[in-house]
Design an enzyme around this catalytic site. Sequence first.
Site, mmCIF file in Angstrom:
data_model
loop_
_atom_site.group_PDB
_atom_site.id
_atom_site.type_symbol
_atom_site.label_atom_id
_atom_site.label_comp_id
_atom_site.label_asym_id
_atom_site.label_seq_id
_atom_site.Cartn_x
_atom_site.Cartn_y
_atom_site.Cartn_z
ATOM 1 N N ARG A 1 22.740 36.305 17.778
ATOM 2 C CA ARG A 1 21.547 36.942 18.345
ATOM 3 C C ARG A 1 21.577 36.952 19.631
ATOM 4 N NH1 ARG A 1 17.559 40.314 16.485
ATOM 5 N NH2 ARG A 1 15.537 39.661 17.044
ATOM 6 N N THR B 1 19.223 48.691 13.217
ATOM 7 C CA THR B 1 19.968 47.756 12.631
ATOM 8 C C THR B 1 20.805 48.527 11.405
ATOM 9 O OG1 THR B 1 17.751 46.377 13.099
ATOM 10 C CG2 THR B 1 19.124 45.534 11.396
ATOM 11 N N ASN C 1 18.140 46.926 17.802
ATOM 12 C CA ASN C 1 16.698 46.857 17.448
ATOM 13 C C ASN C 1 16.204 48.163 17.070
ATOM 14 O OD1 ASN C 1 14.095 45.799 16.913
ATOM 15 N ND2 ASN C 1 13.363 45.926 19.126
ATOM 16 N N SER D 1 13.910 36.952 14.481
ATOM 17 C CA SER D 1 14.307 38.250 13.986
ATOM 18 C C SER D 1 13.866 37.916 12.187
ATOM 19 C CB SER D 1 15.775 37.878 13.939
ATOM 20 O OG SER D 1 16.419 39.150 13.012
ATOM 21 N N GLY E 1 15.414 47.402 8.790
ATOM 22 C CA GLY E 1 14.027 47.935 8.861
ATOM 23 C C GLY E 1 13.242 46.936 9.383
ATOM 24 N N GLY E 2 13.442 46.036 10.225
ATOM 25 C CA GLY E 2 12.467 45.405 10.876
ATOM 26 C C GLY E 2 12.160 44.198 9.690
HETATM 27 O O1 DON Z 1 15.852 41.346 14.296
HETATM 28 C C1 DON Z 1 14.964 42.078 13.861
HETATM 29 O O2 DON Z 1 14.209 41.634 13.204
HETATM 30 C C2 DON Z 1 14.820 43.383 14.319
HETATM 31 N N1 DON Z 1 15.309 43.502 15.672
HETATM 32 C C3 DON Z 1 15.322 44.511 13.545
HETATM 33 C C4 DON Z 1 15.289 45.927 13.707
HETATM 34 C C5 DON Z 1 15.582 46.687 12.599
HETATM 35 O O3 DON Z 1 15.736 46.440 11.550
HETATM 36 C C6 DON Z 1 15.422 48.244 13.043
HETATM 37 N N2 DON Z 1 15.949 49.022 11.832
HETATM 38 N N3 DON Z 1 15.656 49.872 11.501
#
Ligand code: DON
Length: 573
Positions: A102, A386, A406, A457, A478-479
């Site tokens: 990370r 991501t 991100n 994260s 997808g965050g």
């Molecule tokens: O680490 C995380 O949770 C975020 N930076 C993930 C970002 C993400 O999945 C963007 N995607 N669509």
Amino acid sequence: MKLFRRSRGTQWQTLVLWGLATLLAPGAERAMVSSRGAVATVHPLATQAGMKALEQGGNAIDAAVTAALMLGVVDGHNSGLGGGCFILLRTAGGEVVAIDARETAPALATPDMYLLPTPDGKPAVDQRASKTGARAVATPGALAGYALALEQHGKLPLSQAAAPSIHVAEQGFALDAVYARRLDASREELVLFPATKSLLFKEDGRPLQKGDTLRQPDLATTLRAIAQDGVRAYYEGEFATRVGDWMLANGGVLRRGDLAAYQPKLRQAIHSTYRGYEIIGFPPPSSGGVHVAQILNMLEPFPMATLAEADRLHVLAEAMKAAFADRAHWLGDPDFVRVPRGLLNKDYARSLASRITPGGAACTLLQHGTPPQADTDVFGGLRKHTTHLCAADAQGNWVAITQTINTAFGSKVIVPGTGVILNNEMDDFAAAPQVPNAFGLVGSEANAPGPRKRPLSSMSPTLVLKNGQPFLAVGGAGGPTIISQTVQHLVAVLDLKQSMTDALGSPRLHHQWAPDELRMESAFGGPLIDAMKQRGHAVREAGSPGIGVSQGLRRDEANGAWEAAADPRLPQD
Ligand code: DON
């Protein structure tokens, strides 16, 4: 119910049988199997590069790293050398390894770095600074993670894993619809950075279009230096100097020394159980492993396989809500804050689940819970846009990697001469308590920015074992929805006995406590969406392309055949 209805009934439903079906199913070229192993990514060139690594005598770790590097070239809006990753792997010998690569906050980061002074003294958050430009960038970790994985568990050298990426960066590749769409959507910010603009835009000022060739000579040079001199070329060589100098000149806080000091960390993976399956997840600073396990623990008392669909969705939504309330309060980098291990406690989960009634109404949850021994039993550390990919091989090595810069194109910054799109992972910190980030997530002081701290994260690379043997790898992008996607895929395969392909094709929902709304893909259909509204859920419909993007592998329990599946939400071209 399936999101993507298929015309050939059950034959279509499984993507097993050694690659034959992968030629037919949606996402097929992104998910491939052979007698040597299986690879699933979001891009055919990355999947092919991974398969090639297997052909050349590499194992699943080599295949995964080769594919991961290629994603940085052909899917650079999502991940790449400028970002970070979590690598979860299980070797053929049964060793489980969690590599935390990370990003870290620069040494000059402070908890109030995104607060603006206001006349009335009440702090306001500078919403832009953590998302776009120099101050959004955290020290990248992905490359150090790849190198560690290869060194300890791969068979191929880094130079070999990087070779296909160098080739494609140099020769170019045709932009797919997803890349072109993301580029167009981010164009106003991308043009602010000259090296980014000259890479991704035509002379007439328009962004590259679908089908246009993207050549990345600077990225090829950076990759070649890494192939020749190893990770030092990146963390201590010309790349680090260029980045440090640019940041100094452009108001950033990242310094050459941050890159030189970067270290990936080996973490203890989370081991939990769900109906007799062993679930292996990624520990903090990801919240993914903790909350996937916590939500599954909350689901366990309910007969998920036989509940009516609306009841099952309601139970899922309520369990997600409770987990995300805990996430907002307790989670942060375990090297800096006390993250209670009790979040994984089954009795604690049962106490949270006791207020959920399958046929009941949505409840308003005002605050987080308190797991047992919250202060004393904590994760290791203090006690002293991501993408997800998976690979497995015939020897029994399994790998799940989620990697990111991100949001789309990260900070939008390419430092001239490097070709590397730098992340905006600083936005995964809570700029101030209860102030939402790009994903609407709130956090507490536990996730405030701090020197060399890792932002929290949601990335959830997950492996599942049955009778001690790996049989499933899954994860997504997808965050925060990554956590709920992963849970829903596990429920689909483990409870509903679906194939991985069908699991990924099923409609998804997501609740993250704050805001108090239930996101539901339109593919659920009117009656189910209405049923959830009637129970009091504040439903927000998610139209095309839907919630998140997941990839998975599964080994058929009966015949041992691999199934590799890529998310059908991505267009074919
Ligand atoms: O680490 C995380 O949770 C975020 N930076 C993930 C970002 C993400 O999945 C963007 N995607 N669509």
